[in-house]
Design a protein around this motif. Structure first.
Motif, PDB file in Angstrom:
ATOM      1  N   ASN A 477       0.924  -1.371   0.013  1.00  0.00           N
ATOM      2  CA  ASN A 477       0.041   0.069   0.206  1.00  0.00           C
ATOM      3  C   ASN A 477       0.898   1.422  -0.101  1.00  0.00           C
ATOM      4  O   ASN A 477       0.525   2.266  -0.524  1.00  0.00           O
ATOM      5  CB  ASN A 477      -0.884   0.099   1.124  1.00  0.00           C
ATOM      6  CG  ASN A 477      -1.887  -1.052   1.031  1.00  0.00           C
ATOM      7  OD1 ASN A 477      -2.406  -1.571  -0.007  1.00  0.00           O
ATOM      8  ND2 ASN A 477      -2.317  -1.645   2.211  1.00  0.00           N
ATOM      9  N   LEU A 478       1.977   1.199   0.774  1.00  0.00           N
ATOM     10  CA  LEU A 478       3.038   2.420   0.613  1.00  0.00           C
ATOM     11  C   LEU A 478       3.614   2.828  -0.527  1.00  0.00           C
ATOM     12  O   LEU A 478       3.461   3.723  -1.086  1.00  0.00           O
ATOM     13  CB  LEU A 478       4.013   2.294   1.810  1.00  0.00           C
ATOM     14  CG  LEU A 478       5.109   3.190   2.121  1.00  0.00           C
ATOM     15  CD1 LEU A 478       4.398   4.438   2.558  1.00  0.00           C
ATOM     16  CD2 LEU A 478       6.063   2.890   2.824  1.00  0.00           C
ATOM     17  N   ILE A 481       0.218   3.219  -3.331  1.00  0.00           N
ATOM     18  CA  ILE A 481      -1.044   4.304  -2.935  1.00  0.00           C
ATOM     19  C   ILE A 481      -0.616   5.553  -2.531  1.00  0.00           C
ATOM     20  O   ILE A 481      -0.403   6.488  -3.053  1.00  0.00           O
ATOM     21  CB  ILE A 481      -2.084   3.393  -2.301  1.00  0.00           C
ATOM     22  CG1 ILE A 481      -2.879   2.197  -2.899  1.00  0.00           C
ATOM     23  CG2 ILE A 481      -3.206   4.571  -1.830  1.00  0.00           C
ATOM     24  CD1 ILE A 481      -3.740   1.514  -2.127  1.00  0.00           C
ATOM     25  N   VAL A 482       0.157   5.284  -1.352  1.00  0.00           N
ATOM     26  CA  VAL A 482       0.414   6.284  -0.382  1.00  0.00           C
ATOM     27  C   VAL A 482       1.475   7.168  -1.293  1.00  0.00           C
ATOM     28  O   VAL A 482       1.355   8.450  -1.397  1.00  0.00           O
ATOM     29  CB  VAL A 482       0.942   6.026   0.848  1.00  0.00           C
ATOM     30  CG1 VAL A 482       1.569   7.024   1.643  1.00  0.00           C
ATOM     31  CG2 VAL A 482       0.002   5.279   1.687  1.00  0.00           C
ATOM     32  N   VAL A 485       0.096   9.174  -4.159  1.00  0.00           N
ATOM     33  CA  VAL A 485      -0.626  10.269  -3.720  1.00  0.00           C
ATOM     34  C   VAL A 485       0.015  11.425  -3.326  1.00  0.00           C
ATOM     35  O   VAL A 485      -0.215  12.481  -3.739  1.00  0.00           O
ATOM     36  CB  VAL A 485      -1.625   9.507  -2.861  1.00  0.00           C
ATOM     37  CG1 VAL A 485      -2.337  10.885  -2.279  1.00  0.00           C
ATOM     38  CG2 VAL A 485      -2.572   8.747  -3.354  1.00  0.00           C
ATOM     39  N   ILE A 486       1.095  11.231  -2.640  1.00  0.00           N
ATOM     40  CA  ILE A 486       1.942  12.223  -2.313  1.00  0.00           C
ATOM     41  C   ILE A 486       2.688  12.890  -3.316  1.00  0.00           C
ATOM     42  O   ILE A 486       2.600  14.306  -3.255  1.00  0.00           O
ATOM     43  CB  ILE A 486       3.094  11.759  -0.960  1.00  0.00           C
ATOM     44  CG1 ILE A 486       2.368  11.223   0.158  1.00  0.00           C
ATOM     45  CG2 ILE A 486       4.258  12.797  -0.647  1.00  0.00           C
ATOM     46  CD1 ILE A 486       3.286  10.394   1.214  1.00  0.00           C
TER      47      ILE A 486
END
Length: 501
Positions: A477-478, A481-482, A485-486
């Motif tokens: 997920n990191l 996704i994360v 998005v950042i």
């Protein structure tokens, strides 16, 4: 009433790139048409691009011609394809050509063997290898007396000498953790096998060592004989009781812990052999009484103290067993292969030396100054130091050279190791093979070998990274996704900021 003349609209200027504008400016200064300058600029860029492409191609071709050892790195965890210093030193001294013939069908060869042969043969201009397909050359191996050679074997040839390396010998198995983990380790032993074979085919006279029998002596294990064979030292048993003497082709004689003393006739045979320049290695058993054999060693000024040596410094004995000694290794040709290794000697006796005019003695293994001798030996009530215990340091292994005939330059040599437990394979395993390496070094020195060729096999296994399901989900997920998005938010913020300026 004033009339204002409508300002005539100027035609829209053609948008130009910065490069075109610069070219036009340069052309204006030179008095050249802008279109010509732009053309010249584009042609120059094309020429430069072509030159860069040609340079890249040439560099790649040049790099491709270099040996793979300079362009490819061994990224295996245990350096499987890396060549050690022992092998490099041997190959650096090669003066005759050596060819490796790899028997394998095209398309079915072992890639690890091919890669290693590539790396190995690049270490000397005298080395090369060829692949021979048994289906195409069914009788090829017969010309080298290898009728039983099978697919996967390697035939090493130099002049009229040859040696066959069995494909099974390229791999060994380590079962040291089998009883605790239920698994074993597969080791690649290619460097040891090839280096030993090169040494064999380039050496004309191979030494032979005789191990004496008939007095309750211990026999060398299969691994120890294999290690000596890999050093290209032949090993053969010899019973003095049925022999007229030590054979003339003996490079050295080995006596391993006799439990029964040698007769005076046996000792005289050994003394006659040594007086003519013979070599002897004795590993004595502290539990046995061998006065006749001890008298032979006294010819070299060597005797033992009654009892057993106990080490008072915990840095020089096995944990919990202060009579399992880890002696200090002294600098000598026989110990040159013991770098970063230990030697363990359980139940050892102290060797004392007396000065003799024609004998020189070198210490090989010694205790610390905290060691002490328990004269009661196996009957000692305690291993603790008591009043009256003789203090160290003590010699546990020595090498002695005796001048037998100074005019003819005849010398005899003996090595005395005061514990036959040197041969115990459990003890050897506890010090990572150090005992066997010491034995090999001693025999090699006595038999006149230049160096020890005992190269450790390399594990084919690698550490496995185990990741739990929760950790896998977190990192997944990191990264998917994360972090994206950042990056999007950061990019949007930078864009908005620039537009407002």
């Amino acid at each position: 009433m004033k009339f204002f003349k409508k300002k005539q609209e100027e035609p829209a200027k053609e948008k130009r790139s910065l490069r075109q504008q610069a070219a036009m400016a340069v052309s204006a200064l030179k008095g050249q048409p802008a279109s010509k300058a732009v053309f010249q600029n584009g042609a120059m860029a094309s020429v430069l691009t072509a030159l860069v492409l040609v340079a890249v191609i040439l560099v790649n071709l040049m790099v491709g011609m270099l040996p793979s050892k300079y362009t490819q790195w061994d990224m295996s965890q245990n350096g499987i394809y890396s060549i050690g210093d022992t092998t490099k030193d041997l190959l650096a001294g090669l003066e005759q050509d050596v060819i490796f013939y790899y028997l394998a069908q095209s398309g079915y060869e072992s890639q690890s063997v091919v890669t290693f042969l590539d790396r190995y043969t690049q270490e000397s201009k005298h080395l090369r290898w060829e692949q021979k397909d048994p289906a195409v050359y069914p009788t090829f191996a017969q010309q080298y007396g290898a009728e039983n050679a099978s697919e996967g074997n390697i035939i090493v040839v130099s002049g009229d000498r040859s040696k066959v390396i069995d494909s099974n010998d390229l791999y060994t198995y380590d079962y040291s953790n089998y009883y605790t983990t239920g698994s074993y380790d597969v080791l690649f032993d290619g460097e040891q096998q090839l280096t030993s074979a090169v040494y064999y085919v380039t050496t004309q006279d191979l030494p032979k060592v005789y191990t004496l029998t008939g007095h309750g002596e211990q026999q060398l294990t299969g691994d120890q004989e294999s290690a000596l064979n890999m050093q290209n030292i032949e090993v053969e048993d010899l019973a003095l009781v049925s022999s007229e003497g030590i054979p003339e082709d003996a490079a050295a004689v080995l006596i391993a812990g006799p439990t029964v003393d040698y007769t005076t006739e046996d000792v005289q045979i050994l003394r006659d052999y040594l007086s003519s320049g013979g070599k002897l290695i004795l590993m004595s058993d502290s539990a046995a009484s061998t006065p006749n054999l001890n008298a032979l060693m006294a010819d070299y000024g060597l005797t033992t103290l009654d009892g057993l040596v106990v080490e008072g410094n915990s840095s020089y004995h096995a944990r919990g067993y202060n009579y399992y000694l880890l002696p200090q290794i002294q600098s000598h040709e026989a110990t040159s292969g013991l770098s970063n290794l230990y030697v363990m000697l359980p139940y050892a006796q102290a060797i004392q030396t007396s000065e003799l005019e024609n004998v020189t003695v070198d210490s090989l293994l010694i205790t610390s100054s905290s060691a002490y001798n328990k004269a009661a030996g196996y009957d000692m009530a305690t291993t603790d130091k008591e009043e009256g215990d003789q203090e160290g340091p003590f010699d546990l292994a020595v090498a002695a050279t005796k001048t037998e005939n100074e005019d003819e330059g005849i010398e005899s040599q003996v090595i005395w190791v005061s514990s036959v437990a040197l041969l115990d394979q459990n003890v050897n395993a506890s010090v990572g093979g150090g005992n066997d390496q010491f034995l090999l070094g001693c025999v090699s020195w006595l038999s006149g070998q230049d160096s020890s060729i005992l190269i450790a096999a390399k594990s084919l296994s690698s550490d496995v990274l185990s990741v739990s399901a929760a950790d896998a989900a977190f990192w997944g997920n990191l990264t998917t996704i994360v972090l994206p998005v950042i990056c999007l938010i950061a990019g949007a913020a930078i864009t908005i900021k620039r537009r407002r300026q």
